[in-house]
Design a protein around this motif. Structure first.
Motif, PDB file in Angstrom:
ATOM      1  N   ILE A 210       1.371  -1.357  -0.126  1.00 40.45           N
ATOM      2  CA  ILE A 210      -0.031   0.152   0.151  1.00 40.45           C
ATOM      3  C   ILE A 210       1.056   1.107  -0.241  1.00 40.45           C
ATOM      4  O   ILE A 210       1.685   1.299   0.440  1.00 40.45           O
TER       5      ILE A 210
ATOM      6  N   THR B 108       2.314   3.886   1.222  1.00 40.31           N
ATOM      7  CA  THR B 108       2.136   4.938   2.669  1.00 40.31           C
ATOM      8  C   THR B 108       3.495   6.030   2.543  1.00 40.31           C
ATOM      9  O   THR B 108       4.658   5.849   2.177  1.00 40.31           O
TER      10      THR B 108
ATOM     11  N   ASP C 138      -9.729   4.066   7.985  1.00 38.07           N
ATOM     12  CA  ASP C 138      -9.484   3.446   9.258  1.00 38.07           C
ATOM     13  C   ASP C 138      -8.460   4.674   9.831  1.00 38.07           C
ATOM     14  O   ASP C 138      -7.755   5.121   8.989  1.00 38.07           O
TER      15      ASP C 138
ATOM     16  N   ILE D 119      -2.392   7.141  12.364  1.00 34.31           N
ATOM     17  CA  ILE D 119      -2.303   5.998  10.774  1.00 34.31           C
ATOM     18  C   ILE D 119      -3.649   6.784  10.498  1.00 34.31           C
ATOM     19  O   ILE D 119      -4.823   6.735  10.816  1.00 34.31           O
ATOM     20  N   TYR D 120      -3.753   6.864   9.021  1.00 27.33           N
ATOM     21  CA  TYR D 120      -5.188   7.707   8.367  1.00 27.33           C
ATOM     22  C   TYR D 120      -4.906   6.028   6.805  1.00 27.33           C
ATOM     23  O   TYR D 120      -4.146   6.768   6.690  1.00 27.33           O
ATOM     24  N   HIS D 121      -5.930   5.603   7.157  1.00 24.91           N
ATOM     25  CA  HIS D 121      -6.160   4.672   6.504  1.00 24.91           C
ATOM     26  C   HIS D 121      -7.050   5.328   5.261  1.00 24.91           C
ATOM     27  O   HIS D 121      -8.463   6.253   5.337  1.00 24.91           O
TER      28      HIS D 121
ATOM     29  N   PHE E 219      -6.432   1.904  -2.046  1.00 23.43           N
ATOM     30  CA  PHE E 219      -4.780   2.554  -0.691  1.00 23.43           C
ATOM     31  C   PHE E 219      -4.478   3.389  -0.852  1.00 23.43           C
ATOM     32  O   PHE E 219      -3.672   3.510  -1.141  1.00 23.43           O
TER      33      PHE E 219
ATOM     34  N   ARG F 174      -1.838   5.356   2.779  1.00 20.82           N
ATOM     35  CA  ARG F 174      -1.713   5.087   4.736  1.00 20.82           C
ATOM     36  C   ARG F 174      -0.891   6.503   4.776  1.00 20.82           C
ATOM     37  O   ARG F 174       0.053   6.548   3.977  1.00 20.82           O
TER      38      ARG F 174
ATOM     39  N   LYS G 221       0.843   8.461   7.638  1.00 19.57           N
ATOM     40  CA  LYS G 221       1.525   8.036   9.292  1.00 19.57           C
ATOM     41  C   LYS G 221       2.508   9.581   9.698  1.00 19.57           C
ATOM     42  O   LYS G 221       2.809  10.251   8.444  1.00 19.57           O
TER      43      LYS G 221
END
Length: 283
Positions: free
Chosen positions: A29, A31, A57, A80-82, A91, A93, A95
Protein backbone atom coordinates in the motif's frame (compact mmCIF):
# COMPACT_ATOMS: atom_id res chain seq x y z
CA UNK A 1 -3.62 -4.25 -8.75
CA UNK A 2 -3.83 -0.94 -6.93
CA UNK A 3 -3.66 2.15 -9.13
CA UNK A 4 -1.96 4.94 -7.18
CA UNK A 5 -0.07 6.19 -10.21
CA UNK A 6 0.97 9.81 -9.78
CA UNK A 7 -0.58 10.34 -6.32
CA UNK A 8 2.76 10.76 -4.53
CA UNK A 9 4.02 13.15 -7.22
CA UNK A 10 0.81 15.20 -7.08
CA UNK A 11 1.12 15.54 -3.31
CA UNK A 12 4.72 16.66 -3.68
CA UNK A 13 3.77 19.20 -6.33
CA UNK A 14 0.95 20.60 -4.17
CA UNK A 15 2.67 20.71 -0.76
CA UNK A 16 6.40 20.49 -1.48
CA UNK A 17 8.78 17.58 -1.95
CA UNK A 18 10.22 17.70 1.58
CA UNK A 19 6.74 17.33 3.11
CA UNK A 20 6.50 13.62 2.33
CA UNK A 21 8.71 10.58 2.87
CA UNK A 22 7.65 7.25 1.32
CA UNK A 23 7.94 3.96 3.22
CA UNK A 24 8.11 0.52 1.62
CA UNK A 25 5.66 -1.96 3.13
CA UNK A 26 4.95 -5.67 2.83
CA UNK A 27 1.34 -5.04 1.82
CA UNK A 28 2.52 -2.70 -0.98
CA UNK A 29 0.00 0.00 0.00
CA UNK A 30 1.31 3.49 -0.81
CA UNK A 31 2.55 4.60 2.63
CA UNK A 32 3.76 8.13 3.30
CA UNK A 33 5.19 9.85 6.37
CA UNK A 34 4.33 13.52 6.75
CA UNK A 35 4.37 16.27 9.43
CA UNK A 36 1.41 16.92 11.68
CA UNK A 37 1.10 20.58 10.68
CA UNK A 38 -0.20 19.73 7.19
CA UNK A 39 -2.36 16.72 7.97
CA UNK A 40 -5.82 18.27 7.73
CA UNK A 41 -5.03 20.14 4.52
CA UNK A 42 -3.45 17.05 2.93
CA UNK A 43 -6.38 14.81 3.85
CA UNK A 44 -8.83 17.35 2.45
CA UNK A 45 -6.85 17.48 -0.80
CA UNK A 46 -6.81 13.68 -1.06
CA UNK A 47 -10.54 13.50 -0.48
CA UNK A 48 -11.70 16.30 -2.77
CA UNK A 49 -9.06 16.44 -5.50
CA UNK A 50 -7.43 12.99 -5.69
CA UNK A 51 -10.55 10.82 -5.37
CA UNK A 52 -10.04 9.27 -1.93
CA UNK A 53 -13.55 9.81 -0.52
CA UNK A 54 -13.56 7.14 2.22
CA UNK A 55 -11.76 7.32 5.57
CA UNK A 56 -11.24 3.57 5.93
CA UNK A 57 -9.46 3.62 9.29
CA UNK A 58 -7.74 5.88 11.79
CA UNK A 59 -5.58 4.39 14.53
CA UNK A 60 -2.35 4.86 16.48
CA UNK A 61 0.73 2.98 17.72
CA UNK A 62 2.60 3.50 21.00
CA UNK A 63 6.22 3.53 19.77
CA UNK A 64 7.98 4.28 23.07
CA UNK A 65 9.34 0.78 23.68
CA UNK A 66 10.21 0.02 20.06
CA UNK A 67 13.74 -1.16 19.39
CA UNK A 68 15.53 1.65 17.62
CA UNK A 69 16.23 0.46 14.09
CA UNK A 70 18.77 2.15 11.85
CA UNK A 71 17.28 5.34 10.48
CA UNK A 72 14.20 5.14 12.72
CA UNK A 73 12.94 8.46 14.10
CA UNK A 74 12.22 8.09 17.84
CA UNK A 75 8.59 9.16 17.95
CA UNK A 76 6.49 8.54 21.05
CA UNK A 77 3.38 7.71 19.01
CA UNK A 78 2.42 7.28 15.39
CA UNK A 79 -1.06 8.16 14.17
CA UNK A 80 -2.16 6.42 10.99
CA UNK A 81 -4.82 7.36 8.44
CA UNK A 82 -6.06 4.87 5.82
CA UNK A 83 -8.03 6.26 2.86
CA UNK A 84 -9.76 4.31 0.09
CA UNK A 85 -10.37 5.38 -3.51
CA UNK A 86 -13.15 3.52 -5.32
CA UNK A 87 -12.21 5.18 -8.59
CA UNK A 88 -8.59 4.05 -8.35
CA UNK A 89 -9.38 0.78 -6.53
CA UNK A 90 -6.55 1.72 -4.18
CA UNK A 91 -5.63 2.53 -0.58
CA UNK A 92 -3.26 5.16 0.72
CA UNK A 93 -1.75 5.21 4.21
CA UNK A 94 -0.54 8.41 5.87
CA UNK A 95 1.63 8.21 9.00
CA UNK A 96 2.35 11.10 11.36
CA UNK A 97 4.96 10.90 14.13
CA UNK A 98 4.11 12.47 17.49
CA UNK A 99 6.85 13.24 20.02
CA UNK A 100 4.83 14.15 23.13
CA UNK A 101 3.74 11.56 25.70
CA UNK A 102 0.20 13.00 25.62
CA UNK A 103 -0.03 14.64 22.18
CA UNK A 104 -2.84 16.68 20.64
CA UNK A 105 -3.72 16.49 16.94
CA UNK A 106 -6.40 18.30 14.91
CA UNK A 107 -9.74 16.51 14.56
CA UNK A 108 -10.83 15.56 11.04
CA UNK A 109 -14.44 14.90 12.05
CA UNK A 110 -15.45 17.89 9.90
CA UNK A 111 -14.01 16.05 6.86
CA UNK A 112 -15.43 12.60 7.64
CA UNK A 113 -18.30 11.92 10.03
CA UNK A 114 -16.90 8.46 10.88
CA UNK A 115 -13.73 10.10 12.19
CA UNK A 116 -15.83 11.04 15.24
CA UNK A 117 -15.81 7.46 16.57
CA UNK A 118 -12.31 6.62 15.30
CA UNK A 119 -10.86 9.61 17.16
CA UNK A 120 -12.78 8.75 20.31
CA UNK A 121 -11.32 5.23 20.18
CA UNK A 122 -7.75 6.53 19.75
CA UNK A 123 -8.31 8.93 22.65
CA UNK A 124 -9.79 6.14 24.79
CA UNK A 125 -7.02 3.63 24.06
CA UNK A 126 -3.94 5.90 23.78
CA UNK A 127 -4.77 9.23 25.46
CA UNK A 128 -4.20 11.21 22.25
CA UNK A 129 -6.50 14.22 22.20
CA UNK A 130 -8.17 15.61 19.06
CA UNK A 131 -8.55 19.36 19.02
CA UNK A 132 -11.92 20.46 17.63
CA UNK A 133 -13.67 17.13 18.20
CA UNK A 134 -17.37 17.75 19.02
CA UNK A 135 -17.63 15.14 21.80
CA UNK A 136 -14.25 13.71 22.79
CA UNK A 137 -15.07 11.07 25.41
CA UNK A 138 -14.45 7.38 26.02
CA UNK A 139 -16.20 5.01 23.64
CA UNK A 140 -14.99 1.48 24.58
CA UNK A 141 -14.14 1.80 28.26
CA UNK A 142 -16.29 3.02 31.18
CA UNK A 143 -16.08 6.75 31.81
CA UNK A 144 -14.59 6.04 35.24
CA UNK A 145 -11.69 3.99 33.81
CA UNK A 146 -8.25 5.21 34.86
CA UNK A 147 -5.59 5.23 32.15
CA UNK A 148 -5.56 4.25 28.48
CA UNK A 149 -5.32 0.48 27.86
CA UNK A 150 -3.11 0.39 24.74
CA UNK A 151 -0.40 2.61 26.19
CA UNK A 152 2.68 0.58 27.08
CA UNK A 153 2.62 1.59 30.75
CA UNK A 154 -0.94 0.32 31.23
CA UNK A 155 -1.13 -3.10 32.96
CA UNK A 156 -1.80 -6.05 30.68
CA UNK A 157 -2.88 -8.55 33.34
CA UNK A 158 -4.91 -8.33 36.51
CA UNK A 159 -1.91 -9.83 38.33
CA UNK A 160 0.02 -6.65 37.48
CA UNK A 161 -2.51 -4.62 39.46
CA UNK A 162 -3.25 -4.54 43.16
CA UNK A 163 -6.09 -6.57 44.72
CA UNK A 164 -9.50 -5.27 43.73
CA UNK A 165 -11.30 -3.47 46.53
CA UNK A 166 -14.69 -1.80 46.28
CA UNK A 167 -14.73 1.05 48.76
CA UNK A 168 -17.90 3.01 49.46
CA UNK A 169 -16.64 6.11 47.63
CA UNK A 170 -15.80 4.01 44.54
CA UNK A 171 -19.23 2.40 44.68
CA UNK A 172 -20.85 5.85 44.83
CA UNK A 173 -18.72 7.01 41.88
CA UNK A 174 -19.63 4.00 39.75
CA UNK A 175 -23.33 4.26 40.57
CA UNK A 176 -23.29 7.95 39.68
CA UNK A 177 -21.54 7.18 36.39
CA UNK A 178 -24.31 4.71 35.48
CA UNK A 179 -26.97 7.41 35.70
CA UNK A 180 -27.93 8.82 32.32
CA UNK A 181 -27.07 12.49 32.02
CA UNK A 182 -28.36 14.03 28.74
CA UNK A 183 -25.81 16.85 28.89
CA UNK A 184 -22.95 14.36 28.51
CA UNK A 185 -24.42 13.36 25.14
CA UNK A 186 -25.05 16.90 23.93
CA UNK A 187 -28.80 16.59 24.56
CA UNK A 188 -31.09 19.09 26.24
CA UNK A 189 -33.53 18.08 28.96
CA UNK A 190 -36.20 20.51 27.81
CA UNK A 191 -37.22 23.02 25.17
CA UNK A 192 -39.29 26.17 25.53
CA UNK A 193 -42.48 24.14 25.15
CA UNK A 194 -41.86 20.74 26.74
CA UNK A 195 -39.72 18.46 28.88
CA UNK A 196 -38.06 15.73 26.86
CA UNK A 197 -38.22 12.06 27.80
CA UNK A 198 -35.31 9.68 27.26
CA UNK A 199 -35.80 6.03 26.39
CA UNK A 200 -33.32 3.17 25.89
CA UNK A 201 -33.97 0.88 22.92
CA UNK A 202 -32.11 -2.43 22.69
CA UNK A 203 -30.23 -4.63 22.67
CA UNK A 204 -32.51 -6.42 20.25
CA UNK A 205 -31.06 -9.92 20.59
CA UNK A 206 -29.45 -11.73 23.56
CA UNK A 207 -26.51 -12.66 21.34
CA UNK A 208 -25.38 -9.03 21.30
CA UNK A 209 -24.56 -9.07 25.04
CA UNK A 210 -25.79 -5.53 25.46
CA UNK A 211 -23.08 -3.98 23.29
CA UNK A 212 -25.49 -1.64 21.52
CA UNK A 213 -28.32 0.51 22.75
CA UNK A 214 -30.05 3.47 21.14
CA UNK A 215 -30.83 6.42 23.41
CA UNK A 216 -33.96 8.16 22.12
CA UNK A 217 -34.84 11.75 22.95
CA UNK A 218 -38.63 11.99 22.80
CA UNK A 219 -41.07 14.86 22.64
CA UNK A 220 -44.22 12.94 23.41
CA UNK A 221 -44.26 10.23 20.75
CA UNK A 222 -41.99 12.14 18.35
CA UNK A 223 -38.31 11.17 18.18
CA UNK A 224 -36.20 14.33 18.44
CA UNK A 225 -32.77 12.65 18.42
CA UNK A 226 -31.20 9.20 18.60
CA UNK A 227 -27.75 8.47 20.06
CA UNK A 228 -26.03 5.07 19.52
CA UNK A 229 -24.09 3.74 22.52
CA UNK A 230 -21.95 0.69 21.74
CA UNK A 231 -21.21 -0.21 25.36
CA UNK A 232 -18.01 -1.36 27.03
CA UNK A 233 -16.94 -3.58 24.17
CA UNK A 234 -13.20 -3.93 24.58
CA UNK A 235 -11.73 -7.33 25.43
CA UNK A 236 -8.09 -6.29 25.29
CA UNK A 237 -7.19 -8.50 22.32
CA UNK A 238 -4.51 -6.08 21.09
CA UNK A 239 -2.98 -5.86 24.57
CA UNK A 240 -2.83 -9.64 24.83
CA UNK A 241 -1.10 -9.72 21.45
CA UNK A 242 1.82 -7.73 22.89
CA UNK A 243 2.90 -10.68 25.04
CA UNK A 244 2.18 -13.56 22.63
CA UNK A 245 4.20 -15.03 19.80
CA UNK A 246 2.48 -14.93 16.42
CA UNK A 247 1.30 -18.55 16.64
CA UNK A 248 0.15 -18.47 20.30
CA UNK A 249 -2.08 -15.52 19.41
CA UNK A 250 -4.23 -17.62 17.04
CA UNK A 251 -6.70 -18.71 19.79
CA UNK A 252 -7.46 -15.05 20.47
CA UNK A 253 -8.45 -14.33 16.88
CA UNK A 254 -10.53 -17.50 17.09
CA UNK A 255 -12.53 -15.87 19.87
CA UNK A 256 -12.99 -12.36 18.48
CA UNK A 257 -16.30 -13.65 17.16
CA UNK A 258 -17.00 -17.18 18.34
CA UNK A 259 -19.51 -17.69 15.54
CA UNK A 260 -16.96 -16.70 12.89
CA UNK A 261 -13.62 -17.76 14.31
CA UNK A 262 -12.23 -19.23 11.09
CA UNK A 263 -12.94 -15.97 9.25
CA UNK A 264 -10.91 -13.98 11.80
CA UNK A 265 -8.13 -16.58 11.87
CA UNK A 266 -7.79 -16.35 8.09
CA UNK A 267 -7.38 -12.56 8.06
CA UNK A 268 -4.81 -12.69 10.86
CA UNK A 269 -2.80 -15.55 9.38
CA UNK A 270 -2.72 -14.08 5.88
CA UNK A 271 -1.28 -10.89 7.41
CA UNK A 272 1.34 -12.83 9.40
CA UNK A 273 2.36 -14.87 6.35
CA UNK A 274 2.77 -11.74 4.23
CA UNK A 275 4.76 -9.89 6.91
CA UNK A 276 7.03 -12.87 7.58
CA UNK A 277 7.44 -13.85 3.92
CA UNK A 278 6.02 -17.32 4.59
CA UNK A 279 5.09 -19.22 1.43
CA UNK A 280 2.27 -21.65 2.25
CA UNK A 281 1.75 -24.47 -0.26
CA UNK A 282 -1.70 -25.04 -1.76
CA UNK A 283 -3.81 -27.60 0.08
Amino acid sequence: MENNSGVFEQLQARFGEITFKPQSTKDEILTIWMPLANIKEVLSYLKKDLSFPLLFDLTAIDERTRKRDNGYTPYAFTIIYHLLSFERNAFIRLKVGLKEDFPTVPSISSLWANANWYEREVYDMFGIRFEGHPHLSRILMPRTWVGHPLRKEHPARATEMGPFQLYDDKMDLEQSALQFKPEEWGLQRQSQDTDFMFLNIGPQHPGTHGVLRIILQLDGEDIVDAIPEIGFHHRGAEKMGERQSWHTYIPYTDRVDYLGGVMNNLAYLLAVEKLAGIQVPDR
